[in-house]
Design an enzyme around this catalytic site. Sequence first.
Site, PDB file in Angstrom:
ATOM      1  N   LYS A   1      48.611  40.775  41.372  1.00  0.00           N
ATOM      2  CA  LYS A   1      48.556  41.827  40.363  1.00  0.00           C
ATOM      3  C   LYS A   1      49.971  42.233  40.008  1.00  0.00           C
ATOM      4  O   LYS A   1      50.724  42.703  40.869  1.00  0.00           O
ATOM      5  CB  LYS A   1      47.778  43.033  40.877  1.00  0.00           C
ATOM      6  CG  LYS A   1      47.552  44.110  39.833  1.00  0.00           C
ATOM      7  CD  LYS A   1      46.480  45.091  40.274  1.00  0.00           C
ATOM      8  CE  LYS A   1      46.040  45.959  39.108  1.00  0.00           C
ATOM      9  NZ  LYS A   1      44.858  46.778  39.458  1.00  0.00           N
TER      10      LYS A   1
ATOM     11  N   GLY B   1      42.473  38.448  34.738  1.00  0.00           N
ATOM     12  CA  GLY B   1      42.041  39.620  33.997  1.00  0.00           C
ATOM     13  C   GLY B   1      43.179  40.607  33.840  1.00  0.00           C
ATOM     14  O   GLY B   1      44.319  40.356  34.242  1.00  0.00           O
ATOM     15  N   ALA B   2      42.871  41.744  33.244  1.00  0.00           N
ATOM     16  CA  ALA B   2      43.861  42.794  33.019  1.00  0.00           C
ATOM     17  C   ALA B   2      43.179  44.137  33.129  1.00  0.00           C
ATOM     18  O   ALA B   2      41.977  44.276  32.883  1.00  0.00           O
ATOM     19  CB  ALA B   2      44.520  42.629  31.651  1.00  0.00           C
ATOM     20  N   GLY B   3      43.946  45.156  33.538  1.00  0.00           N
ATOM     21  CA  GLY B   3      43.420  46.505  33.683  1.00  0.00           C
ATOM     22  C   GLY B   3      44.427  47.526  33.235  1.00  0.00           C
ATOM     23  O   GLY B   3      45.450  47.202  32.607  1.00  0.00           O
ATOM     24  N   GLY B   4      44.175  48.797  33.580  1.00  0.00           N
ATOM     25  CA  GLY B   4      45.034  49.874  33.143  1.00  0.00           C
ATOM     26  C   GLY B   4      46.422  49.826  33.731  1.00  0.00           C
ATOM     27  O   GLY B   4      47.367  50.353  33.148  1.00  0.00           O
ATOM     28  N   MET B   5      46.578  49.192  34.902  1.00  0.00           N
ATOM     29  CA  MET B   5      47.875  49.179  35.563  1.00  0.00           C
ATOM     30  C   MET B   5      48.590  47.847  35.480  1.00  0.00           C
ATOM     31  O   MET B   5      49.765  47.761  35.837  1.00  0.00           O
ATOM     32  CB  MET B   5      47.721  49.580  37.031  1.00  0.00           C
ATOM     33  CG  MET B   5      47.319  51.029  37.222  1.00  0.00           C
ATOM     34  SD  MET B   5      47.218  51.504  38.950  1.00  0.00           S
ATOM     35  CE  MET B   5      48.946  51.356  39.413  1.00  0.00           C
ATOM     36  N   GLY B   6      47.915  46.785  35.046  1.00  0.00           N
ATOM     37  CA  GLY B   6      48.611  45.508  34.962  1.00  0.00           C
ATOM     38  C   GLY B   6      47.665  44.333  34.795  1.00  0.00           C
ATOM     39  O   GLY B   6      46.469  44.500  34.542  1.00  0.00           O
TER      40      GLY B   6
ATOM     41  N   VAL C   1      46.234  40.448  36.341  1.00  0.00           N
ATOM     42  CA  VAL C   1      45.958  39.759  37.600  1.00  0.00           C
ATOM     43  C   VAL C   1      45.956  38.256  37.350  1.00  0.00           C
ATOM     44  O   VAL C   1      45.318  37.777  36.399  1.00  0.00           O
ATOM     45  CB  VAL C   1      44.605  40.198  38.195  1.00  0.00           C
ATOM     46  CG1 VAL C   1      44.394  39.546  39.554  1.00  0.00           C
ATOM     47  CG2 VAL C   1      44.545  41.716  38.327  1.00  0.00           C
TER      48      VAL C   1
ATOM     49  N   ASP D   1      39.896  55.427  42.887  1.00  0.00           N
ATOM     50  CA  ASP D   1      39.499  54.678  41.693  1.00  0.00           C
ATOM     51  C   ASP D   1      38.381  53.693  42.026  1.00  0.00           C
ATOM     52  O   ASP D   1      38.398  52.544  41.582  1.00  0.00           O
ATOM     53  CB  ASP D   1      40.712  53.945  41.111  1.00  0.00           C
ATOM     54  CG  ASP D   1      40.467  53.473  39.681  1.00  0.00           C
ATOM     55  OD1 ASP D   1      39.590  54.047  39.007  1.00  0.00           O
ATOM     56  OD2 ASP D   1      41.146  52.525  39.232  1.00  0.00           O
TER      57      ASP D   1
END
Length: 605
Positions: A53, A32-37, A39, A147
């Site tokens: 990550k 997956g992916a998020g606001g910081m990078g 995975v 968070d």
Amino acid sequence: MVNSVGPSGIFQPLEGDDPRVIAGYRLSAKLGAGGMGKVYLSYTPGGRPVAIKVIRPEFSEDAEFRRRFKQEVQSAQRVQGLFTAPVIDSDAEGPSPWLATAYVPGPSLSAAVAEHGRLPVSTVLLLVAGIAEALQVIHGAGIVHRDLKPSNVLLAADGPRVIDFGIARAADATSLTSSGVTVGTPTFMAPEQAAGSTITPATDIFALGQVAAYAAIGTPAFGEGTSHGVLYRIVHEEPDLTGLPDELRDLVSRCLAKDPSERPSVAEVIALCGEASGQTQLRRPEEWLPTAVAADITTRTAAPAPVQTPPPPLQAPASQAAVPQPPTQPAQPPTPPPVQQVPTALNQPQTPPPGYGPAAYAPTATGTAPVPPMSGGPGATGPITAMPAPQPPKKKRKGLVTALVLVCLLVFAGAGGGAVYYVMKGDDTKKNSQADDKTKNADTAPSPSDGATGATGADTGDNAQAPKQDPEPVDFKGINLPDEYHLSVAEEPVKPSNADNSSDVDFAYQDNNYSDDQVETQTGKLVLLDAGQQGTLDTCRSDTRFTETILTKRLSKGSQMCLTTSYGHVALITFRGYAPESSPSKYMTVDVRVWRNAVEPEENS
């Protein structure tokens, strides 16, 4: 390229811009992916799956982010809880910072609710109790999550797992966030986060209430929409708890209190979960999740196989030191070259040095090399056969020389006694010099038994002094500091004063009529510590976010400030509150802990 990625798009294939190897970890799929990078899924050399990550390049280019990322990861590695995913490896110095955690084969709470709807009350109570227990461990390590949201809670077969604790703090105050880039989901922020106020462990309790409401209702408690609209509702409006089961209403309502001081502690949250479940102690059944959600765990357990089993790292992970490996042992021991027999001292039976033999390896400049055997092993009764190469360690040779000197001393006591004494004295001087060198390089102070001069320079005349010990702190509790008054930490006791002497104004409280109130120093530097930072002498010495004034609106009950004066004194000032409204005077109450002469004074102070 990974082609086998599993069902439902859980394990996504690597694309053109995705790395194939991270510091020796071969990547098998993207999780997956998020606001910081992003995975990725990988495996340890032993075959255990891990989630890696990799931080976004935008953050990687910020030096302050890298510093904070390294600090937060080191703190996160201290967290060892049953409901957290442990951090097992990381690198903050490489081209792209990354960290590796244990892989949890389960969906996130956000994915489970989005696909299967809201969860039953019994599951929500066990979920909240597990998250609270994770927060208890996280806060105990001096970390505020900052968070906590449904996507950072994974649902495993034996309970929830909280991930990414403290990592969001690394993005605070970087050039990215200051220019408008948002890290985290505004939907699950606390009012003090939205207002830019002090972050405390109570911030995570507010987020926990939002997570509980989301799991039980299926939608966020403060609705959805634009970030500005959601944040306004979080600060100024009450949550929409329509559809929340009665068993959860008291728990969620208390967690969502606007005032952080009115929210329950982590221990109280666990107790409220127990009361709501009708039990004094929660017991987690083997099947605590609905059947449909539990089926997702089975799907994620069947992760793609590693690229190679085990994957041979191209280079050692950054946090592990390279260990040289011995070469393959030859089938037959090497044939020793011809040697000359020499009698041992006093012709006594000898035992070969430890490790010498057909299978022994001795260190070399580039690794290890086989050592030829020596005759005369344990139990030998005659002279030993000395091998010309490799030579025994110098320590052994020096012992042999000492033995020969003793023989000479016995035989030539009359004629050569003075010379032998000189040789022995020189050997002792050499050892003392080596001991002195080691002592000079030691980081710890000498024990009290070493005396005033410690262990350094006793025989060689060195002027090196023992490291200075930290001074004992002195505490002054409940000081009421009125407006326009100040404190001098050199005084005994520390007390408010309004004497007109700027050289004594270490810490002052100013009520400004035309601008914000502030505290200030005229003799040193102030640092407002972040939530979770330990108020210790080491912290005050190392933190360099210096200022001379701090606005009082940034202070909340329990806020701590480090003061370092130009005279070498260090103080930790803890804000306790203001005068009650009924008081005719205006003052603030502080606790002061002083370490006098804790740092080098500034010149001309």
